[in-house]
Write a protein that holds these residues in place. Structure first.
Motif, mmCIF file in Angstrom:
data_model
loop_
_atom_site.group_PDB
_atom_site.id
_atom_site.type_symbol
_atom_site.label_atom_id
_atom_site.label_comp_id
_atom_site.label_asym_id
_atom_site.label_seq_id
_atom_site.Cartn_x
_atom_site.Cartn_y
_atom_site.Cartn_z
ATOM 1 N N ASN A 1 65.432 22.442 26.294
ATOM 2 C CA ASN A 1 65.732 23.872 26.239
ATOM 3 C C ASN A 1 67.224 24.129 26.431
ATOM 4 O O ASN A 1 67.810 24.980 25.771
ATOM 5 C CB ASN A 1 64.927 24.600 27.320
ATOM 6 N N HIS A 2 67.835 23.381 27.330
ATOM 7 C CA HIS A 2 69.268 23.572 27.593
ATOM 8 C C HIS A 2 70.083 23.237 26.343
ATOM 9 O O HIS A 2 71.069 23.899 26.034
ATOM 10 C CB HIS A 2 69.732 22.701 28.760
ATOM 11 N N GLY B 1 74.302 14.448 38.429
ATOM 12 C CA GLY B 1 73.304 15.436 38.828
ATOM 13 C C GLY B 1 71.869 15.013 38.631
ATOM 14 O O GLY B 1 71.473 13.906 38.998
ATOM 15 N N LEU B 2 71.086 15.899 38.039
ATOM 16 C CA LEU B 2 69.643 15.705 37.913
ATOM 17 C C LEU B 2 69.254 15.335 36.478
ATOM 18 O O LEU B 2 69.963 15.661 35.526
ATOM 19 C CB LEU B 2 68.917 16.997 38.281
ATOM 20 N N ILE C 1 78.170 23.323 31.596
ATOM 21 C CA ILE C 1 78.502 24.721 31.275
ATOM 22 C C ILE C 1 79.103 25.406 32.503
ATOM 23 O O ILE C 1 80.095 26.133 32.407
ATOM 24 C CB ILE C 1 77.247 25.462 30.754
ATOM 25 N N GLY C 2 78.526 25.155 33.674
ATOM 26 C CA GLY C 2 79.051 25.726 34.912
ATOM 27 C C GLY C 2 80.479 25.257 35.182
ATOM 28 O O GLY C 2 81.353 26.045 35.560
ATOM 29 N N MET C 3 80.711 23.973 34.974
ATOM 30 C CA MET C 3 82.068 23.429 35.172
ATOM 31 C C MET C 3 83.061 24.109 34.235
ATOM 32 O O MET C 3 84.169 24.450 34.625
ATOM 33 C CB MET C 3 82.081 21.928 34.864
ATOM 34 N N HIS D 1 79.256 26.416 23.681
ATOM 35 C CA HIS D 1 80.017 26.081 24.887
ATOM 36 C C HIS D 1 80.919 24.895 24.569
ATOM 37 O O HIS D 1 80.482 23.928 23.937
ATOM 38 C CB HIS D 1 79.060 25.731 26.028
ATOM 39 N N HIS E 1 70.116 26.051 23.726
ATOM 40 C CA HIS E 1 70.919 27.225 24.083
ATOM 41 C C HIS E 1 72.403 26.898 24.197
ATOM 42 O O HIS E 1 73.241 27.769 23.985
ATOM 43 C CB HIS E 1 70.355 27.863 25.351
ATOM 44 N N ARG F 1 69.597 17.794 33.265
ATOM 45 C CA ARG F 1 70.367 18.997 33.593
ATOM 46 C C ARG F 1 71.870 18.858 33.408
ATOM 47 O O ARG F 1 72.634 19.700 33.873
ATOM 48 C CB ARG F 1 70.082 19.430 35.044
ATOM 49 N N PRO G 1 73.521 22.227 31.517
ATOM 50 C CA PRO G 1 73.866 23.420 32.320
ATOM 51 C C PRO G 1 74.934 23.142 33.373
ATOM 52 O O PRO G 1 75.761 24.015 33.661
ATOM 53 C CB PRO G 1 72.543 23.847 32.969
ATOM 54 N N THR G 2 74.943 21.954 33.932
ATOM 55 C CA THR G 2 75.984 21.623 34.910
ATOM 56 C C THR G 2 77.357 21.650 34.237
ATOM 57 O O THR G 2 78.327 22.185 34.774
ATOM 58 C CB THR G 2 75.722 20.237 35.524
#
Lengths: 251, 572
Positions: free
Chosen positions: A67-68, A31-32, A41-43, A77, A71, A35, A38-39
């Protein structure tokens, strides 16, 4: 661990570390910059039965994506974050990283960096990470073991991996790490939050880097709090059939 | 017969204006009428002035009107701020113990505070006395309101239900006794199909549920926030995961992660949050990961006017993301279209494996309209998600994620299938997903991605809808999104006008659109922004230029009367 490339989700950040995307087999999302967390976490939300590993560098994890990280720790997670920490931005040919020693002269800080380095271990332990370890590229057998433990751990795991950048950071050579790292003693208790913080508090500033599992504890993971995921993963969930009854609320 | 009736209430923030307004809307719908409502409130949690207006009509309505038929003043400010919208027949409810409005209106002095005191009720219940009085004036009854009270307050105890009922009854009886000659006779309770009363945001939420969206991820931002609230409230029932991430960057990357893993995923925000998501939009375009993005506009730049309306982000949405990649932008014109296009957005995102943006604005997002319940219910029962080439299994071991195809769309295997693996890659890549910098491979993949737009324009682009008799019309309005309502209301007063209403605003096709613009008509572009952004887009994409523009960018939506006034003097 009994995995094959079909049984793991990988997400790669941007940087030399993350170019591993072209070399490590698995279901992967490259990805980016900053990031990967968060990617991941989505998975995990989509398919919480799959192990999810995020591969990042110190710039992406502690700089661009800081920041990610905060959190993700407090959310516990169930993902494993591997951070390749070499104190420099290698892919962009040698600018300062958030883990570089104060005074480090780089292409972006020719007069020496003014900031003090981030302490990824105390940061993540204090923010609620439930597995924090540090490994060294020069101790591969221990590193493999740490990665295995991190993946097996249920909850947020971070493994900070010290390694030289032979091209752009002469101050962090193989010998430097050989000299500055030490193995945690057998007697070390990774379950003690206070002790763990004490162990790592000064490590970065004093350049004494412990190797091993620094802190480990059990806590419910994020998806445990989602009743929607109690029976099935999100990707396997049955189609929604409740619109009729929901519409009654809007009459 | 006066076909429309406009009720408006105003008072200090904290007086329960939003609740009483919505209850009036629901009761009107329950009494057999269509409604359109509209609220104004400052970006504050207490203090300041709140208003709520509800237009009642036997026909479907898409905008409010200027003249207020019944103004309920919970304070003096309401009267002062809205007296310019009153006509001679307008009724004004006010508390005679507080102030006396001046002017030649139908004045209704209702002792709001005296009743409150007698019933030992809290100040927040002032609004229900006024609502009871309003229902009496409409010649409706208190039955449905009492059901609403039971639904809302029974958990808090029977006492609360009873005192609310009591004060509403006091207001109701006061009118019957003292002002029965003013009771409106044009809107008797009538039988009609059961209606739901939805905002644009609620409609997007229900559309997402109907479309089987699995993950909705957002960071709160007015006027998009209520989507998250609604979906979170129903999450256990629907099985949807509704996540509030740390920032909009996390929001979009999380949704990309879950969509990549096979789950229909959406995000929602307003302009500022959307700005933070832009890199992620480009990523979704490159990875070819489906994604639905709900963008509810408000006046900008920067923080702008958070609780007001504008269509100022169209070109930003169309151009969001670095590089060339396919993207679809849809702009529903009303609450019904919002539902249908939301469902369609999820299908299109899957079919084209690319970001689809659903554009709203505060006016559409937060105004209620009444919709036929059965129609929505039937639609959702018959709906089957169209996931295009997204599959759970593939034959053989030679799967290539970015296989070059004629239509530009490659089969997407949901990750997790045994015996296979692949990389979805943010870097330019080969058909198999590995990174490449080779010139010919770059061209192959860039062209493949871009072909998806050609396929879309052939297969799924929906032409603009024409309202009114185009052939007979001298004036043709060209517009998009939420201006539909005010324009259609204006057209009811204009004999010679039609509307070309765009919902599929990007991409556009010259060949398809040129026939819509024959010579010899007066074309007027109507947009709720400063620079006529759709006009610029239309010209850029198709060469069609609309010279005459009616633009509004003061934070308010168009009044139908403004459109009429703009057109009419020039006809003389």
């Amino acid at each position: 661990m009994g995995f094959d490339p079909s049984s793991v989700f990988l997400t790669f950040d941007i940087g030399c570390s993350s170019n591993m995307g072209d070399f490590l087999n698995g279901y992967a999302l490259h990805g980016l910059h900053g990031r990967a967390i968060p990617t991941a976490i989505g998975m995990k939300l989509a398919n919480h039965k799959m192990p999810v590993i995020a591969v990042m560098g110190d710039g992406g994890c502690y700089g661009e994506g800081g920041n990610h990280l905060l959190h993700a720790c407090r959310g516990n997670h169930d993902i494993t974050v591997l951070v390749f920490d070499n104190g420099v931005y290698g892919l962009t040919t040698g600018q300062v990283a958030p883990t570089a020693k104060k005074g480090f002269k780089s292409k972006s800080t020719p007069a020496g960096v003014i900031e003090t380095p981030i302490n990824p271990l105390s940061l993540t332990i204090s923010q609620g990470a439930t597995f924090v370890a540090q490994g060294f590229a020069g101790n591969q057998s221990q590193l493999a073991e740490l990665i295995g433990k991190g993946i097996a751990h249920k909850g947020f795991s971070l493994i900070n991996i010290l390694q030289p950048c032979v091209s752009f950071n002469p101050t962090r050579s193989f010998d430097y790490y050989k000299e500055k790292t030490y193995l945690l003693p057998e007697s070390y208790n990774a379950g003690d939050f206070r002790k763990a913080l004490d162990e790592v508090e000064e490590s970065v500033l004093q350049e004494k880097f412990p190797l091993g599992v620094i802190y480990e504890t059990e806590k419910p993971v994020f998806t445990d709090g989602l009743i929607q995921l109690a029976d099935k993963t999100l990707v396997d969930k049955s189609p929604i059939t409740h619109l009729e009854s929901i519409l009654q609320d809007f009459k | 017969m006066n076909k429309k009736f406009l009720w408006k209430i105003g008072g200090e923030a904290g007086f329960g204006i939003m609740t009483v307004g919505l209850n009036f809307s629901k009761i009107a719908a329950h009494s057999g009428y269509h409604i359109f409502d509209y609220t104004e409130y400052p970006s504050l949690i207490r203090g300041g002035h709140n208003t709520y207006e509800v237009l009642v009509s036997p026909d479907i309505v898409g905008a409010s009107k200027k003249t207020i038929d019944l103004l309920v003043c919970l304070n003096k400010d309401t009267f002062e701020l809205d007296k310019e919208r009153l006509a001679r027949d307008s009724m004004v409810i006010y508390d005679g113990d507080e102030f006396a409005p001046e002017g030649n209106y139908q004045l209704i002095s209702l002792p709001l505070r005296a009743i409150l005191k007698e019933e030992e009720a809290k100040e927040i219940m002032l609004n229900n006395i006024a609502l009871g009085a309003s229902l009496a004036l409409m010649d409706w009854d208190l039955k449905y309101l009492e059901e609403i009270f039971i639904e809302a307050f029974s958990k808090k105890g029977n006492d609360i239900v009873e005192v609310n009922k009591k004060v509403a009854r006091r207001g109701f009886d006061y009118i019957k006794k003292n002002y029965s000659e003013l009771i409106v006779k044009d809107f008797p309770i009538r039988q009609a199909e059961t209606k739901v009363v939805l905002t644009g945001n609620e409609s997007f939420s229900l559309g997402s549920i109907a479309a089987d969206c699995g993950l909705y991820c957002a960071y709160p931002m007015t006027p998009a926030s209520s989507v998250q609230t609604v979906l979170a409230n129903y999450a256990e029932k629907t099985g949807m995961v509704v996540r509030h991430s740390e920032d909009e960057i996390a929001v979009i990357n999380t949704a990309i992660g879950s969509s990549w893993a096979g789950v229909r995923s959406a995000v929602g925000t307003s302009g500022g949050g959307f700005a933070l998501m832009v890199e992620g939009i480009s990523l979704a375009g490159m990875l070819e990961t489906p994604l639905v993005i709900f963008l509810s506009q408000r006046p900008a730049p920067a923080t702008g006017m958070p609780t007001w309306t504008e269509q100022g982000d169209l070109l930003f949405a169309v151009n969001a993301g670095h590089g060339d990649f396919p993207k679809i932008v849809l702009a529903p014109g009303d609450v019904q279209e919002m539902f249908e296009l939301t469902v369609k957005a999820f299908d299109l995102a899957d079919i084209y494996q690319t970001p689809v943006i659903v554009l709203s604005d505060k006016f559409l997002s937060e105004s209620h309209q009444s919709l036929d319940l059965q129609k929505i219910s039937d639609f959702s029962k018959n709906y089957k998600p169209n996931r295009g080439k997204i599959v759970a299994q593939v034959q053989g071991q030679t799967y290539q994620r970015y296989q070059v195809t004629d239509d530009g769309i490659s089969p997407m295997l949901i990750p997790g299938a045994k015996g296979i693996f692949y990389q979805s890659n943010s870097y330019e890549h080969l058909e198999n997903g590995y990174t490449t910098e080779a010139a010919d491979e770059r061209i192959k993949q860039a062209d493949k991605r871009n072909r998806k737009l050609e396929t879309y324009l052939k297969k799924d682009f929906q032409k603009p809808e024409i309202y009114g008799d185009f052939n007979k019309s001298e004036i043709v309005f060209i517009s998009w999104g939420s201006n539909k309502g005010p324009i259609l209301e204006a057209m009811k007063e204009l004999e010679n006008a039609s509307l070309i209403h765009f919902t599929h605003v990007y991409p556009l096709d010259q060949g398809i659109l040129i026939p819509f613009f024959p010579e010899g008509k007066r074309y007027i572009l109507v947009e709720n922004n400063q620079t006529g952004q759709f006009g610029r887009l239309l010209r850029g994409e198709t060469g069609i230029e609309i010279k005459e523009k009616l633009l509004k960018y003061d934070g308010r939506s168009f009044w139908p009367e403004e459109i009429i006034k703009y057109v009419k003097p020039r006809r003389i």
